[in-house]
Design a protein around this motif. Sequence first.
Motif, mmCIF file in Angstrom:
data_model
loop_
_atom_site.group_PDB
_atom_site.id
_atom_site.type_symbol
_atom_site.label_atom_id
_atom_site.label_comp_id
_atom_site.label_asym_id
_atom_site.label_seq_id
_atom_site.Cartn_x
_atom_site.Cartn_y
_atom_site.Cartn_z
ATOM 1 N N THR A 28 29.490 25.427 33.897
ATOM 2 C CA THR A 28 28.615 25.001 32.803
ATOM 3 C C THR A 28 27.149 25.186 33.134
ATOM 4 O OG1 THR A 28 28.513 22.712 33.572
ATOM 5 C CG2 THR A 28 30.291 23.274 32.046
ATOM 6 N N GLY A 29 26.828 25.490 34.375
ATOM 7 C CA GLY A 29 25.431 25.645 34.782
ATOM 8 C C GLY A 29 25.164 27.044 35.284
ATOM 9 N N THR A 30 23.940 27.247 35.727
ATOM 10 C CA THR A 30 23.544 28.572 36.192
ATOM 11 C C THR A 30 23.338 28.631 37.703
ATOM 12 O OG1 THR A 30 21.226 28.015 35.808
ATOM 13 C CG2 THR A 30 22.412 29.103 34.005
ATOM 14 N N ALA A 31 23.514 27.515 38.407
ATOM 15 C CA ALA A 31 23.292 27.490 39.851
ATOM 16 C C ALA A 31 24.351 28.331 40.564
ATOM 17 C CB ALA A 31 23.336 26.060 40.378
ATOM 18 N N PRO A 32 23.948 29.036 41.622
ATOM 19 C CA PRO A 32 24.915 29.846 42.350
ATOM 20 C C PRO A 32 25.848 28.980 43.193
ATOM 21 C CG PRO A 32 22.821 29.848 43.495
ATOM 22 C CD PRO A 32 22.616 29.085 42.205
ATOM 23 N N ASN A 33 26.995 29.542 43.534
ATOM 24 C CA ASN A 33 27.868 28.895 44.505
ATOM 25 C C ASN A 33 27.218 29.071 45.875
ATOM 26 O OD1 ASN A 33 29.733 28.418 42.457
ATOM 27 N ND2 ASN A 33 30.810 30.316 42.842
ATOM 28 N N TYR A 34 27.436 28.124 46.779
ATOM 29 C CA TYR A 34 26.816 28.214 48.092
ATOM 30 C C TYR A 34 27.597 27.387 49.094
ATOM 31 C CZ TYR A 34 24.740 23.932 46.251
ATOM 32 O OH TYR A 34 24.568 22.709 45.686
ATOM 33 N N GLU A 35 27.195 27.510 50.349
ATOM 34 C CA GLU A 35 27.834 26.785 51.443
ATOM 35 C C GLU A 35 26.786 25.964 52.175
ATOM 36 O OE1 GLU A 35 29.513 30.066 53.562
ATOM 37 O OE2 GLU A 35 31.279 30.110 52.280
ATOM 38 N N LEU A 36 27.214 24.801 52.667
ATOM 39 C CA LEU A 36 26.350 23.915 53.442
ATOM 40 C C LEU A 36 27.038 23.624 54.771
ATOM 41 C CD1 LEU A 36 25.441 21.332 50.649
ATOM 42 C CD2 LEU A 36 23.986 23.163 51.520
ATOM 43 N N SER A 41 21.284 17.427 61.553
ATOM 44 C CA SER A 41 20.662 16.583 62.579
ATOM 45 C C SER A 41 20.202 15.264 61.958
ATOM 46 C CB SER A 41 19.472 17.300 63.210
ATOM 47 O OG SER A 41 18.400 17.374 62.284
ATOM 48 N N LEU A 42 20.056 14.271 62.793
ATOM 49 C CA LEU A 42 19.572 12.975 62.331
ATOM 50 C C LEU A 42 18.179 13.109 61.721
ATOM 51 C CD1 LEU A 42 20.099 9.910 62.126
ATOM 52 C CD2 LEU A 42 19.010 9.693 64.367
ATOM 53 N N VAL A 92 19.949 17.437 48.727
ATOM 54 C CA VAL A 92 20.494 17.989 49.973
ATOM 55 C C VAL A 92 20.439 19.513 49.933
ATOM 56 C CG1 VAL A 92 22.570 18.189 51.399
ATOM 57 C CG2 VAL A 92 21.933 15.978 50.414
ATOM 58 N N ARG A 93 20.839 20.112 48.821
ATOM 59 C CA ARG A 93 20.828 21.569 48.703
ATOM 60 C C ARG A 93 19.409 22.112 48.878
ATOM 61 N NH1 ARG A 93 18.714 24.599 45.460
ATOM 62 N NH2 ARG A 93 18.553 23.016 43.852
ATOM 63 N N GLU A 94 18.440 21.503 48.234
ATOM 64 C CA GLU A 94 17.061 21.972 48.327
ATOM 65 C C GLU A 94 16.547 21.888 49.764
ATOM 66 O OE1 GLU A 94 13.604 23.745 47.665
ATOM 67 O OE2 GLU A 94 15.258 23.678 46.232
ATOM 68 N N ALA A 95 16.915 20.840 50.483
ATOM 69 C CA ALA A 95 16.457 20.693 51.875
ATOM 70 C C ALA A 95 17.129 21.691 52.802
ATOM 71 C CB ALA A 95 16.739 19.276 52.358
ATOM 72 N N LEU A 96 18.406 21.982 52.567
ATOM 73 C CA LEU A 96 19.151 22.850 53.471
ATOM 74 C C LEU A 96 19.145 24.320 53.059
ATOM 75 C CD1 LEU A 96 22.242 20.585 54.213
ATOM 76 C CD2 LEU A 96 20.106 20.799 55.498
ATOM 77 N N ARG A 97 18.907 24.578 51.772
ATOM 78 C CA ARG A 97 18.899 25.952 51.264
ATOM 79 C C ARG A 97 17.713 26.129 50.317
ATOM 80 N NH1 ARG A 97 23.555 28.658 52.653
ATOM 81 N NH2 ARG A 97 23.118 30.206 51.099
ATOM 82 N N PRO A 98 16.489 26.001 50.823
ATOM 83 C CA PRO A 98 15.312 26.050 49.950
ATOM 84 C C PRO A 98 15.214 27.381 49.208
ATOM 85 C CG PRO A 98 14.661 26.144 52.261
ATOM 86 C CD PRO A 98 16.141 25.891 52.230
ATOM 87 N N GLY A 99 14.773 27.281 47.979
ATOM 88 C CA GLY A 99 14.561 28.480 47.190
ATOM 89 C C GLY A 99 15.779 28.984 46.450
ATOM 90 N N GLU A 100 16.918 28.350 46.635
ATOM 91 C CA GLU A 100 18.130 28.796 45.924
ATOM 92 C C GLU A 100 18.381 27.941 44.730
ATOM 93 O OE1 GLU A 100 21.607 29.272 48.306
ATOM 94 O OE2 GLU A 100 20.583 30.546 49.713
#
Length: 100
Positions: A28-36, A41-42, A92-100
């Motif tokens: 229903t959205g336009t965001a890509p599939n991705y892996e985390l 780290s703490l 979480v996605r923005e912090a770990l995969r910025p720009g996606e």
Amino acid sequence: MTDNERPEIRPGVDPLDDLVITVRGDGTGTAPNYELPPTVSLNTASAILGLPADVGRRRAADGTYPVDVITLGATRRVGTAPLIRAAGLDKVREALRPGE
């Protein structure tokens, strides 16, 4: 991901046989599939949760960190799935995969 999108979050294996968390949209959205990564780290988790690094370390040491902390010797890690539940997938996605 949009606010009404309900992504599927599952464990998976990447092409290099590393364990990952796969995030697949529901179409229903336009965001890509991705892996985390399965853990972070703490310090990374603390930044995502808005905690200064020293406060995060202190709260992990005294057992008051907002999510469970995995301690391996002197190393402390936080599971990505509990972090998603606490902070939200987009943060979480923005912090770990910025720009996606």
